[in-house]
Scaffold this motif. Structure first.
Motif, PDB file in Angstrom:
ATOM      1  N   TRP A   1       0.878  -1.183   0.000  1.00 56.78           N
ATOM      2  CA  TRP A   1       0.000   0.000   0.000  1.00 56.78           C
ATOM      3  C   TRP A   1       0.899   1.211   0.000  1.00 56.78           C
ATOM      4  O   TRP A   1       2.099   1.121   0.326  1.00 56.78           O
TER       5      TRP A   1
ATOM      6  N   GLU B   1       0.888   5.722   0.524  1.00 58.52           N
ATOM      7  CA  GLU B   1       0.169   6.938   0.956  1.00 58.52           C
ATOM      8  C   GLU B   1       1.048   8.144   0.674  1.00 58.52           C
ATOM      9  O   GLU B   1       2.260   8.099   0.925  1.00 58.52           O
TER      10      GLU B   1
ATOM     11  N   LYS C   1      -8.360   0.803   4.546  1.00 64.29           N
ATOM     12  CA  LYS C   1      -7.098   1.164   5.197  1.00 64.29           C
ATOM     13  C   LYS C   1      -7.399   1.811   6.545  1.00 64.29           C
ATOM     14  O   LYS C   1      -8.395   2.509   6.695  1.00 64.29           O
ATOM     15  N   TRP C   2      -6.572   1.524   7.518  1.00 63.59           N
ATOM     16  CA  TRP C   2      -6.753   2.130   8.836  1.00 63.59           C
ATOM     17  C   TRP C   2      -5.410   2.226   9.536  1.00 63.59           C
ATOM     18  O   TRP C   2      -4.413   1.694   9.066  1.00 63.59           O
ATOM     19  N   CYS C   3      -5.456   2.942  10.598  1.00 63.04           N
ATOM     20  CA  CYS C   3      -4.266   3.026  11.431  1.00 63.04           C
ATOM     21  C   CYS C   3      -4.411   2.032  12.567  1.00 63.04           C
ATOM     22  O   CYS C   3      -5.453   1.988  13.222  1.00 63.04           O
TER      23      CYS C   3
ATOM     24  N   CYS D   1       0.871   6.973  13.001  1.00 60.32           N
ATOM     25  CA  CYS D   1      -0.052   6.049  12.359  1.00 60.32           C
ATOM     26  C   CYS D   1       0.728   4.862  11.795  1.00 60.32           C
ATOM     27  O   CYS D   1       1.657   5.010  11.012  1.00 60.32           O
TER      28      CYS D   1
ATOM     29  N   VAL E   1       0.134   2.063   9.511  1.00 59.74           N
ATOM     30  CA  VAL E   1      -0.902   1.795   8.501  1.00 59.74           C
ATOM     31  C   VAL E   1      -1.127   0.288   8.357  1.00 59.74           C
ATOM     32  O   VAL E   1      -0.188  -0.504   8.371  1.00 59.74           O
TER      33      VAL E   1
ATOM     34  N   TRP F   1      -3.984  -2.397   6.170  1.00 61.82           N
ATOM     35  CA  TRP F   1      -5.006  -2.401   5.130  1.00 61.82           C
ATOM     36  C   TRP F   1      -5.421  -3.820   4.824  1.00 61.82           C
ATOM     37  O   TRP F   1      -4.754  -4.773   5.216  1.00 61.82           O
TER      38      TRP F   1
END
Lengths: 198, 1063
Positions: free
Chosen positions: B503, B505, B621-623, B631, B633, B635
């Motif tokens: 992933w 960001e 996706k989340w922390c 954070c 990450v 997912w």
């Protein structure tokens, strides 16, 4: 006894005597225990056998007259003769026990073997003491006596009882003999002159 | 008998015409008669007869023919025969007899014992004799009777019959007999006779004579023989055993015991006694002692009672190595015999005839015996023989050892080859298995599972396995061997099976791109990942390349505002994984909503509408962390047909807010579709909102509060609770909600945008306690408290002050006016210029006081007789007397209602009130029991009388003494301390007063008394009622200095009045 004990020899003798006394004490305790076990396992009625167990052939009696007049060497020689006889008799007992019982009563066999070991050790101890006395007697073991005639099992049991009883007596006498020996004596070969009796 | 030479001679001389003849007398008396013929061998006969005339009786030869040979065989006559007896050389007549076959007796010759051999150990006698079969012309059945006798008296023990066949030749017969008594115990005798069952013989047949007895002498017949018998024997359990004790002649036996039990003795001889033990039970390992107690000694023996060996059970034979065949069996019931008497086993193989003695441990339950494998022999026919002194048994088995292979445990297990998916192993089994094929099992287990595999070819790379092996015969399965010792081995590494899950960001600035990847699972990594290679391609151009070593799982790429395709490869020592690719392109999105979600079960459920243009799935996706933490990450990918997802993570904690973002995947990039905030579980807010009082009035309070930080909400905020009630600030006060205050009011504020509230309808200048709590679905936060005092209402306060002031002023004015107008009346009433005693308020006041006690009549303004002082005894103090006896009604009766009624008693004519009255008025609560408070008036005339009477009559009513006690009297009492009687003590107790000073020091005189004049000591007389009322009348008619005089040091208002006229 040596005419003029050097201090080191006297110390050595005293040390041997004190260790011998401890050995005799331990041996007596073990023999008494073995005697109890032996009587029980052999199914003997001690009360009815007391008067019937004759002296064991080949073993000098522990109880002697004029014990207090014996010299140290005499004591050692008598002890040595007795324990050599015990060693042979106990070995024979052990062999007979193995024949008769096999693996069925291993506990009694182990106890017998243990006492035999102690008797052997004590015999060696006496030989050491005798060597220290510089007498030379008893250094060489006497010729082995001819094997006794084959006894019936009952006779073997009685003889075993007699051997153990006499050994218990001898353990007491040996302790006293060694105690007597450990005392400093004024002259060689003279009796200890003590009123003590076994 | 046939060998007897005399008989042979007789036969040689005899003349037999036929065969066996029985004589029948046919001649006259005096001739040979009673002819008897007997045959012993069915071939010859012996005849005897009597010669009655001469008294001769004997055997006479009778001749048929002459022969010079020593032996003549004459066949048996076929029928009856005539016999003529003629004595040779004499003149007697010839006698003829008819002899028939049936008249000839058949009596076998007496048998002779060849040997009688004892076996003392088994108490068995072996008897041997010859059957003499050769003397008979043909085979016959023979019966032998053997008699056993015992003891010196030869008592019969048993008689047995033995059958045999005579076979026309001499055969030595043998017979064994086991005695139930040891043979040593006493002498045993054996005799034998025979009977020939000649069926063809018509004459009478009879037993032969008994043979001479053969003896086996016992020990008791042996000089010096002694002992207890049987010696060291072994018998079966349940046997009946006889033990005997043989001793010297001069010894006396006392008893015999078996084990420890004495038995009844049976005397066998003078030197031998026996006991019989029935149904002997199993003995101990050392046997059972049988002891013979003699008067001067003892003897004994040992008997071993046990069981015959059981038939071996479960006999089984197998080989583990083709060297030795091992047979095992269970021995069954223990024999109870040990040592040299123990049960012995032997293995006999019938085909080869080989016998092996087995050494077994008698204490083991299972017995084993080895037999060597013989060359070129597959089948073995074993007989297991078992024996002990009591008996024997056997068991057999036929085995083909190729079908009874039980290999030993494989040893020396080792790995000889290893790659990522297979392992080559080697092991060793001791034995000669060339003739058979072995089947081996390999157990393969890894730390992750206990999966067992038959094949070791499909192993996983870089996995630790444990191996162990067991084997058996492949062709004829019999038993598996034991498992070998385990061996651990790890397979070699292989390149990772797939690329990592990635992933990306963009940074908030948009200048850089952070690339994340998840670690591969162990099964996917196929080894230890050492690094990740991150590349950034724009079309085919490599923009950036990075090698990120483990354990980092992210990296940052400076990309600027542009985009690229990111490729991540995981590498281990075996090689790289296939690349994982993702584009950095993020598609614009609008109308992104934020939903709330709470976990149901063990995951947070996120749902979305179906987006048909999302062709390559969705990503949530989340922390993994929240709040201030950076954070981390995480997912999860979902296929394009998914419309919801349950996000589970062991890292999710209750009360922590997680923000999820849902991205849709298009071929051109990822697009944010929605945001979701969620909790794994909602908890009550950690803290209460901070709030302040913005404004306070007399009836309202304006409260404002702040938001709670997100981290402290621990759930979705639902609202606030504002509680208030009257209350002072007190640290110990409980929370409002817990106080149970009935005036508690609660406002629930569900509008979360509202940040203030005005509380109305409060009371002015009142303290209020306020509490504010926030709440979520998880519960209420702890409260935040404030204490506020409302402002005062100023108008009301002013009114409340002014009205009373005005009323007071008004009343004052009115009173002034009234007083002014009535000033004459007031003056006349309250302050006359000439005081009228009757109008004296002060005196009235006094009277009022006295009216408090109805028995007191004060201020009776009788015409005052100056020369008399009238004293009344007030009872106003009577209740002050503590002694209840003084409260008796009798006391009341002694106090007259009107003092004028009795002059002998307390006088009631009042001329003044004693000074104490003023004291009582001025200080009414003082309840001093002293005489000063009791003294009102004293009748000077009679003041001594009661005292005297009291002295004379100690039993006078106590009440009279209680009201007042002249202090001198007390002093007298005090002087009589030594002579205190109980009555006096009682009197002391009843006295409400004690002298406050030494009464002897007191001055008895009044200020006007001569004494006082002389002394001119006013202090000494001050307080004496006598000195106050009248100096003239206080003096007694007869001056008696020794008489006690009342003294009062008090001062009274009346004193002032009384003195006034004199002034």
């Amino acid at each position: 006894m040596a005419a003029a004990d050097s201090p080191s020899a006297a110390l050595r003798r005293r040390d041997l005597c004190s260790r011998g006394i401890r050995l005799a004490g331990k041996m007596r305790v073990d023999v008494i225990d073995l005697l109890d076990a032996y009587v029980e396992r052999q199914g003997l009625d001690v009360s009815s056998l007391d008067s019937s167990v004759a002296a064991v052939e080949g073993v000098p009696l522990a109880a002697v007259e004029r014990w207090d007049e014996q010299t140290g060497t005499q004591r050692l020689l008598e002890n040595l003769a007795a324990y050599r006889a015990f060693r042979a008799l106990l070995a024979q007992m052990l062999e007979e026990q193995r024949e008769q019982l096999g693996e069925a009563d291993a506990g009694l066999g182990r106890a017998l073997a243990s006492v035999l070991l102690q008797v052997s050790a004590f015999t060696y101890h006496l030989e050491e003491l005798l060597r220290l006395e510089s007498r030379g007697e008893g250094e060489e073991e006497e010729d082995r006596p001819a094997p006794p005639p084959r006894l019936s099992i009952f006779e073997q049991k009685l003889r075993g009882l007699g051997v153990l009883r006499e050994l218990a007596q001898w353990a007491v006498r040996s302790a006293r003999d060694l105690r007597q020996l450990s005392k400093p004596s004024p002259a060689t070969g003279t009796a200890a002159g003590l009123a003590e009796s076994p | 008998m046939w060998k007897n030479s005399s008989l042979r001679c007789l036969l040689a001389l005899a003349i037999l015409c036929l065969s066996l003849v029985y004589s029948q007398e046919i001649g006259s008396l005096g001739d040979p008669q009673n002819l008897k013929c007997v045959t012993h061998n069915l071939q010859e006969m012996v005849c005897t007869w009597d010669l009655s005339s001469r008294g001769r009786r004997g055997q006479t030869d009778f001749l048929c023919f002459k022969t010079k040979e020593r032996r003549v065989e004459i066949p048996l006559p076929e029928s009856s025969s005539r016999v003529t007896i003629k004595s040779s050389g004499t003149s007697f007549p010839t006698k003829e007899f008819m002899i028939h076959e049936k008249d000839i007796s058949f009596v076998p010759v007496t048998p002779r014992i060849l040997s009688l051999t004892p076996d003392f150990s088994t108490s068995t006698l072996n008897l041997k004799w010859s059957d003499n079969g050769s003397v008979f012309p043909y085979g016959l059945d023979a019966l032998w009777q053997i008699q056993i006798l015992r003891k010196e008296t030869m008592e019969e023990v048993t008689k047995v019959t033995y059958y045999s066949k005579l076979t026309h030749e001499d055969v030595i017969l043998s017979w064994n007999w086991t005695s139930d008594m040891p043979l040593e115990c006493t002498s045993h005798y054996v005799k034998i006779r025979c009977y020939i069952n000649a069926t063809q013989f018509l004459g009478p047949k009879d037993w032969s004579d008994w043979s001479p007895a053969e003896v086996i002498p016992g020990k008791d017949s042996e000089p010096g023989g002694s002992g207890v018998f049987p010696l060291d024997t072994v018998v079966a359990v349940g046997s009946d055993v006889t033990f005997c004790c043989v001793h010297e002649e001069d010894q006396h036996i006392t008893n015999m015991t078996y084990g420890s039990k004495p038995y009844k003795m049976i005397q066998l001889s003078s030197r031998s006694h026996a006991i019989r033990v029935l149904n002997a039970s199993a003995s101990d390992t050392s046997g059972t002692n049988v002891v013979c107690h003699l008067e001067n000694g003892m003897d004994g023996t040992v008997v071993f009672v046990g069981y015959a060996p059981d038939i071996p059970q479960n006999l089984s034979c197998e080989t583990s190595n083709f060297f030795i065949i091992k047979c095992t069996w269970k021995p069954g019931r223990p024999s109870g015999l040990y040592g040299e008497r123990k049960t012995k086993y032997s293995l006999f193989e019938r085909m080869s005839g080989k016998n092996v003695s087995c050494e077994v441990n008698e204490m083991n339950r299972d017995r084993t015996c080895g037999f060597p494998v013989l060359p070129d022999q597959k089948t073995y026919d074993f007989i297991l023989g078992v024996s002990n002194p009591i008996g024997q048994a056997q068991s057999s088995i036929l085995v083909d050892i190729t079908r009874r292979v039980h290999p030993k445990t494989p040893e020396k297990l080792s790995v000889t080859g290893n790659n990522s998916t297979s392992i080559q192993m080697r092991w060793f089994i001791n034995g000669s298995f060339a003739g058979i094929r072995l089947l081996c099992q390999i157990e393969v287990s890894s730390g992750r599972s206990e999966k067992k595999l038959v094949s070791v070819k499909s192993l996983r790379p870089y996995t630790k396995y444990q191996f162990r092996v067991r084997c058996s015969s492949a062709d004829h399965f019999w038993k598996w061997s034991d498992w070998s010792r385990g061996l651990e081995q790890t397979t070699a590494e292989a390149p990772p099976a797939r690329g990592p899950d990635i992933w990306r960001e963009r940074s908030p600035s948009g200048e850089s791109l952070k690339v994340f990847w998840k670690p591969l699972s162990i099964s996917e990594a196929n080894g230890k990942i050492v690094s990740h290679e991150v590349s950034c391609y724009l079309l085919e151009t490599l923009l950036e390349y990075k090698v990120v070593p483990e354990p980092s799982n992210s990296t940052e790429i400076k990309l600027g505002k542009g985009d690229c395709v990111i490729s991540v490869i995981a590498k281990n020592s075996a090689g790289p994984s296939p690349p994982s690719r993702i584009t950095s392109m993020e598609l614009p999105s609008d109308n992104v909503t934020t939903d709330q979600a709470v976990a149901m079960g063990n995951g947070i459920n996120i749902s979305w509408d179906s987006y048909p243009d999302m062709t390559c799935g969705y990503i949530v996706k989340w922390c993994r962390s929240s709040g201030s933490e950076p954070c981390s990450v995480d997912w999860q990918k979902f296929p394009s047909n998914a419309t919801n997802a349950v996000i589970r993570s062991a890292l999710f904690k209750p009360g922590v807010r997680y923000n999820f973002s849902l991205y849709g995947c298009k071929s051109t990039g990822y697009q944010l579709l929605k945001n979701v905030t969620g909790y794994m579980k909602e908890l009550p807010p950690k803290t209460a909102p901070n709030f302040t009082v913005e404004e306070t009035s007399s009836d309202s309070i304006l409260v404002k509060w702040e938001d709670i930080p997100i981290e402290e909400c621990r759930g979705f905020l639902k609202g606030y609770l504002l509680s208030f009630a009257k209350g002072e600030k007190d640290a110990l006060k409980p929370r409002l909600s817990e106080s149970g205050n009935p005036e508690l009011k609660v406002n629930n504020i569900t509008d979360l945008t509202k940040k203030s509230m005005k509380i109305l309808d409060l009371q002015g200048k009142t303290s209020y306690q306020l509490e504010l709590q926030a709440y979520t679905a998880g519960g209420l936060s702890p409260p935040n408290s404030l204490y506020v005092v409302t402002k005062e209402d100023s108008v009301g306060l002013i009114i409340a002050i002014l009205i009373p002031v005005a009323v007071v002023v008004l009343l004052g004015v009115l009173a002034s006016i009234f007083c002014y107008r009535k000033r004459e009346w007031i003056k006349e009433t309250f302050y006359p210029e000439i005081p009228n005693p009757e109008n004296s308020k002060a005196l009235q006041f006094q009277r009022n006081i006295c009216e408090g006690n109805k028995t007191l009549k004060t201020l009776e303004m009788n015409p005052c007789t100056p020369n008399s002082v009238e004293v009344v005894e007030t009872q106003s103090t009577a209740p002050k007397i503590e002694d209840t006896e003084m409260m008796s009604p009798a006391a009341e009766t002694t106090v007259p209602e009107d003092g004028s009624d009795s002059e002998m008693e307390n006088h009631v004519v009042v001329s003044y009130c004693p000074p104490i009255i003023e004291e009582e008025i001025s200080n009414p609560p003082m309840d001093e029991p002293g005489g000063s408070s009791q003294v009102v008036y004293i009748d000077i005339q009679s003041m001594y009388q009661p005292q005297i009477k009291q002295e004379e009559e100690p039993e006078i009513d106590l009440v009279t003494t209680a009201g007042y006690k002249p202090q001198m009297q007390l002093s007298i009492s005090a002087l009589k301390v030594e002579g205190h009687s109980p009555v006096e003590e009682e009197l002391d107790k009843t006295a409400g007063y004690r002298p406050q000073a030494n009464t002897n020091a007191w001055n008895m005189g009044t200020p006007d008394s001569p004494g006082s004049v002389e002394s001119n000591n006013e202090n000494a007389s001050f307080g004496s009622p006598c000195s106050i009322n009248s100096r003239q009348f206080l003096l007694p008619p007869k001056d008696d200095e020794d008489s006690p005089k009342p003294i009062n040091t008090g001062w009274s208002f009346t004193h002032f009045f009384q003195n006034k006229p004199n002034d």
